[in-house]
Write an enzyme that holds these catalytic residues in place. Structure first.
Site, PDB file in Angstrom:
ATOM      1  N   ASP A  43       2.809   7.389   8.322  1.00  0.00           N
ATOM      2  CA  ASP A  43       3.889   6.486   8.774  1.00  0.00           C
ATOM      3  C   ASP A  43       5.253   7.173   8.784  1.00  0.00           C
ATOM      4  OD1 ASP A  43       4.549   6.664   6.116  1.00  0.00           O
ATOM      5  OD2 ASP A  43       4.414   4.516   5.696  1.00  0.00           O
ATOM      6  N   ALA A  87       0.402   9.100   0.441  1.00  0.00           N
ATOM      7  CA  ALA A  87       0.776   8.539  -0.856  1.00  0.00           C
ATOM      8  C   ALA A  87       2.263   8.260  -0.880  1.00  0.00           C
ATOM      9  CB  ALA A  87       0.427   9.518  -1.980  1.00  0.00           C
ATOM     10  N   TYR A 155       3.567   5.865 -10.411  1.00  0.00           N
ATOM     11  CA  TYR A 155       2.827   6.840  -9.578  1.00  0.00           C
ATOM     12  C   TYR A 155       1.608   7.372 -10.326  1.00  0.00           C
ATOM     13  CZ  TYR A 155       1.935  11.381  -7.277  1.00  0.00           C
ATOM     14  OH  TYR A 155       1.356  12.471  -6.664  1.00  0.00           O
ATOM     15  N   ASN A 184       1.339  20.669  -9.150  1.00  0.00           N
ATOM     16  CA  ASN A 184       2.609  21.200  -8.624  1.00  0.00           C
ATOM     17  C   ASN A 184       2.464  22.116  -7.417  1.00  0.00           C
ATOM     18  OD1 ASN A 184       2.975  20.725 -11.742  1.00  0.00           O
ATOM     19  ND2 ASN A 184       4.979  20.491 -10.782  1.00  0.00           N
ATOM     20  N   VAL A 198      10.399  20.224  -7.598  1.00  0.00           N
ATOM     21  CA  VAL A 198      11.486  21.046  -8.131  1.00  0.00           C
ATOM     22  C   VAL A 198      11.700  22.333  -7.309  1.00  0.00           C
ATOM     23  CG1 VAL A 198       9.982  22.152  -9.871  1.00  0.00           C
ATOM     24  CG2 VAL A 198      12.435  22.033 -10.267  1.00  0.00           C
ATOM     25  N   ARG A 222       5.034  25.032 -15.888  1.00  0.00           N
ATOM     26  CA  ARG A 222       4.220  24.292 -14.929  1.00  0.00           C
ATOM     27  C   ARG A 222       3.175  25.239 -14.337  1.00  0.00           C
ATOM     28  NH1 ARG A 222       5.963  20.811 -17.340  1.00  0.00           N
ATOM     29  NH2 ARG A 222       7.181  19.006 -16.701  1.00  0.00           N
ATOM     30  N   ASP A 284       9.908  12.026 -17.955  1.00  0.00           N
ATOM     31  CA  ASP A 284       9.543  13.437 -17.821  1.00  0.00           C
ATOM     32  C   ASP A 284       9.236  14.025 -19.196  1.00  0.00           C
ATOM     33  OD1 ASP A 284       9.050  15.779 -16.589  1.00  0.00           O
ATOM     34  OD2 ASP A 284      11.075  16.077 -15.807  1.00  0.00           O
TER      35      ASP A 284
HETATM   36  N1  LIG Z   1       2.812  17.970  -3.946  1.00  0.00           N
HETATM   37  C1  LIG Z   1       2.301  17.975  -5.166  1.00  0.00           C
HETATM   38  O1  LIG Z   1       2.746  18.738  -6.037  1.00  0.00           O
HETATM   39  C2  LIG Z   1       1.172  17.054  -5.504  1.00  0.00           C
HETATM   40  C3  LIG Z   1       0.637  17.095  -6.791  1.00  0.00           C
HETATM   41  C4  LIG Z   1      -0.404  16.238  -7.115  1.00  0.00           C
HETATM   42  C5  LIG Z   1      -0.917  15.367  -6.180  1.00  0.00           C
HETATM   43  N2  LIG Z   1      -0.373  15.340  -4.932  1.00  0.00           N
HETATM   44  C6  LIG Z   1      -0.928  14.388  -3.970  1.00  0.00           C
HETATM   45  O2  LIG Z   1      -1.241  15.098  -2.788  1.00  0.00           O
HETATM   46  C7  LIG Z   1      -0.994  14.288  -1.644  1.00  0.00           C
HETATM   47  C8  LIG Z   1      -0.099  15.004  -0.673  1.00  0.00           C
HETATM   48  O3  LIG Z   1       1.107  15.358  -1.336  1.00  0.00           O
HETATM   49  P1  LIG Z   1       2.329  15.983  -0.543  1.00  0.00           P
HETATM   50  O4  LIG Z   1       3.058  16.859  -1.463  1.00  0.00           O
HETATM   51  O5  LIG Z   1       1.878  16.503   0.761  1.00  0.00           O
HETATM   52  O6  LIG Z   1       3.198  14.677  -0.345  1.00  0.00           O
HETATM   53  P2  LIG Z   1       4.003  14.212   0.949  1.00  0.00           P
HETATM   54  O7  LIG Z   1       4.900  13.101   0.514  1.00  0.00           O
HETATM   55  O8  LIG Z   1       4.615  15.369   1.616  1.00  0.00           O
HETATM   56  O9  LIG Z   1       2.841  13.660   1.873  1.00  0.00           O
HETATM   57  C9  LIG Z   1       2.420  12.327   1.836  1.00  0.00           C
HETATM   58  C10 LIG Z   1       2.456  11.814   3.257  1.00  0.00           C
HETATM   59  O10 LIG Z   1       2.028  10.459   3.248  1.00  0.00           O
HETATM   60  C11 LIG Z   1       2.840   9.751   4.181  1.00  0.00           C
HETATM   61  N3  LIG Z   1       2.804   8.352   3.791  1.00  0.00           N
HETATM   62  C12 LIG Z   1       3.466   7.727   2.798  1.00  0.00           C
HETATM   63  N4  LIG Z   1       3.156   6.418   2.784  1.00  0.00           N
HETATM   64  C13 LIG Z   1       2.267   6.225   3.792  1.00  0.00           C
HETATM   65  C14 LIG Z   1       1.582   5.092   4.274  1.00  0.00           C
HETATM   66  N5  LIG Z   1       1.722   3.885   3.722  1.00  0.00           N
HETATM   67  N6  LIG Z   1       0.755   5.253   5.328  1.00  0.00           N
HETATM   68  C15 LIG Z   1       0.581   6.468   5.924  1.00  0.00           C
HETATM   69  N7  LIG Z   1       1.215   7.576   5.494  1.00  0.00           N
HETATM   70  C16 LIG Z   1       2.045   7.446   4.441  1.00  0.00           C
HETATM   71  C17 LIG Z   1       4.208  10.382   4.079  1.00  0.00           C
HETATM   72  O11 LIG Z   1       4.992  10.167   5.240  1.00  0.00           O
HETATM   73  C18 LIG Z   1       3.855  11.852   3.883  1.00  0.00           C
HETATM   74  O12 LIG Z   1       3.770  12.528   5.111  1.00  0.00           O
HETATM   75  C19 LIG Z   1      -0.437  12.977  -2.176  1.00  0.00           C
HETATM   76  O13 LIG Z   1      -1.503  12.053  -2.265  1.00  0.00           O
HETATM   77  C20 LIG Z   1       0.064  13.324  -3.553  1.00  0.00           C
HETATM   78  O14 LIG Z   1       0.033  12.212  -4.421  1.00  0.00           O
HETATM   79  C21 LIG Z   1       0.648  16.157  -4.577  1.00  0.00           C
END
Ligand SMILES: NC(=O)c1ccc[n+]([C@@H]2O[C@H](COP(=O)([O-])OP(=O)(O)OC[C@H]3O[C@@H](n4cnc5c(N)ncnc54)[C@H](O)[C@@H]3O)[C@@H](O)[C@H]2O)c1
Length: 357
Positions: A43, A87, A155, A184, A198, A222, A284
């Site tokens: 979205d 997410a 979260y 991370n 970060v 981390r 945190d």
């Molecule tokens: N980045 C990290 O360090 C990390 C660590 C642990 C887990 N995760 C998990 O990995 C996944 C990807 O993380 P990321 O860093 O790419 O995050 P991100 O926020 O860049 O990607 C999430 C995407 O989901 C989209 N989104 C949000 N709400 C939505 C909805 N209701 N419908 C459709 N799309 C929606 C956002 O626009 C975004 O593009 C997530 O599920 C996150 O919880 C990430």
């Protein structure tokens, strides 16, 4: 090319959150490997259209995982594999907007699993989070069977909820589902912002010539994981049958001091503004994070390929290449310089960066 990479050629794959930091890298790799169609459902609430891979096999659907019309549309392409990455991200965001967090990470995840089950997909890979499952006092290195009930943000609660739903669908409906717990992530594709990680926020501030806000006492660590290693783990989790029903830490297996990382960012960017003390956020509470990656190694042959130094250099290069666009799109509260906000204001209102994923 090894078998698990070759297996993606000709497949239709759905990537929810495919415009995001990890999802855009995964989508690009799937297209490169010859997937017939990679359907993205995103979205754009936390992503940018310019970050979506432009390969002809990529189809972008702008919609929410909570919207059944959008879900019917994307599942109508009959994906063989679903990567559920969408997410509401992440800790501080969920503290500020807990209901939105629950809608996307709870209801959205439940709906994606229901549609995956109804459509009989071959595999679902769920993006969970290391920080969400293990709490703040688990013994290091963190292993998959430790679970904490003492989570500090909505979260963390809803990412764990996603795993619990995954277990329900696996046991009740035999949905072939794999849970991957990221630690991370960092790398090209993550645009800095108020609620972002970060590393991108430090690089952004450093390139702006600002001091880097450090909220810790000096000994925080981390397990930073380069994004292409996470993508490789996802491709493996989506392929190997032995992975089904299991959960895997996806990490580098290396501990990096946050203060050392900040110094490195300043060195790489030539930032002379140094490091400034900032107040920690209440939630945190994690001092050190280090994951055991033994299970992923043994079951799906995962082995991180990119060292932290190499990954950090590549991330800074990506920032320099896209600097004009990043400056335009980096989302910090309007009218407020991110760096001044950190240095001059108390932490209760000064979101710095997510350090505890
Ligand atoms: N980045 C990290 O360090 C990390 C660590 C642990 C887990 N995760 C998990 O990995 C996944 C990807 O993380 P990321 O860093 O790419 O995050 P991100 O926020 O860049 O990607 C999430 C995407 O989901 C989209 N989104 C949000 N709400 C939505 C909805 N209701 N419908 C459709 N799309 C929606 C956002 O626009 C975004 O593009 C997530 O599920 C996150 O919880 C990430």
């Amino acid at each position: 090319m090894t078998d698990y990479l070759r297996s993606w050629a000709g497949k239709t794959v759905l990537v929810t959150g495919g415009a995001g930091a990890i999802g855009s890298n995964l989508t690009r790799e799937l297209a490169t490997l010859g997937a017939k169609q990679v359907v993205i459902l995103d979205d754009l609430s936390a992503a940018y259209e310019w970050n979506i891979p432009s390969e002809s096999s990529v189809l972008f659907v702008n919609g929410s995982v909570t919207d059944e019309i959008a879900l019917k549309r994307v599942f109508g392409y009959r994906p063989a594999v679903v990567f559920h990455l969408a997410a509401f991200f992440a800790n501080q965001n969920s503290v500020d907007y807990p209901q939105r967090d629950l809608m996307t990470n709870g209801m959205g995840t439940l709906l994606v699993f229901q549609y995956a089950q109804m459509c009989g997909v071959e595999r679902v890979v769920y993006a969970s989070s290391g920080c969400s499952i293990y709490g703040s006092s688990a013994p290091l290195p963190l292993t998959e069977d430790f679970v904490s009930m003492h989570l500090t943000t909505p979260y963390q609660i809803t990412k764990m909820l996603g795993e619990l739903y995954a277990n329900f669908f696996f046991h009740h409906y035999d949905l072939p589902i794999v849970k991957t717990r990221f630690f991370n992530s960092f790398g090209p594709g993550e645009v800095p912002g108020q609620y972002r990680n970060v590393i991108p926020n430090f690089i952004y501030l450093a390139l702006c010539g600002r001091p880097l806000p450090f909220t810790g006492s000096g000994d925080e660590t981390r397990d930073f994981t380069y994004v292409t290693d996470i993508v490789d783990a996802l491709l493996r989790a989506g392929h190997f049958p032995e992975a089904i029903g299991q959960e895997f830490n996806i990490a580098s297996g290396q501990e990096v001091g946050i203060l050392d990382m900040a110094r490195q960012v300043n060195d790489l960017t030539g930032n002379t503004a140094g490091i400034a003390k900032a107040e920690p956020r209440v939630w945190d509470t994690k001092k050190r994070l280090l994951a055991s990656i033994e299970r992923a190694r043994t079951v799906i042959g995962y082995e991180p390929q990119t060292s932290f130094d190499e990954g950090l250099r590549a991330t800074v290069d990506w920032f320099r290449e896209h600097w004009t666009t990043i400056q335009r799109d980096a989302e910090f509260p309007p009218g407020m310089s991110a760096a001044f906000r950190v240095v001059d204001e108390p932490a209760s209102s000064g979101v710095v960066a997510e350090q505890g994923r």
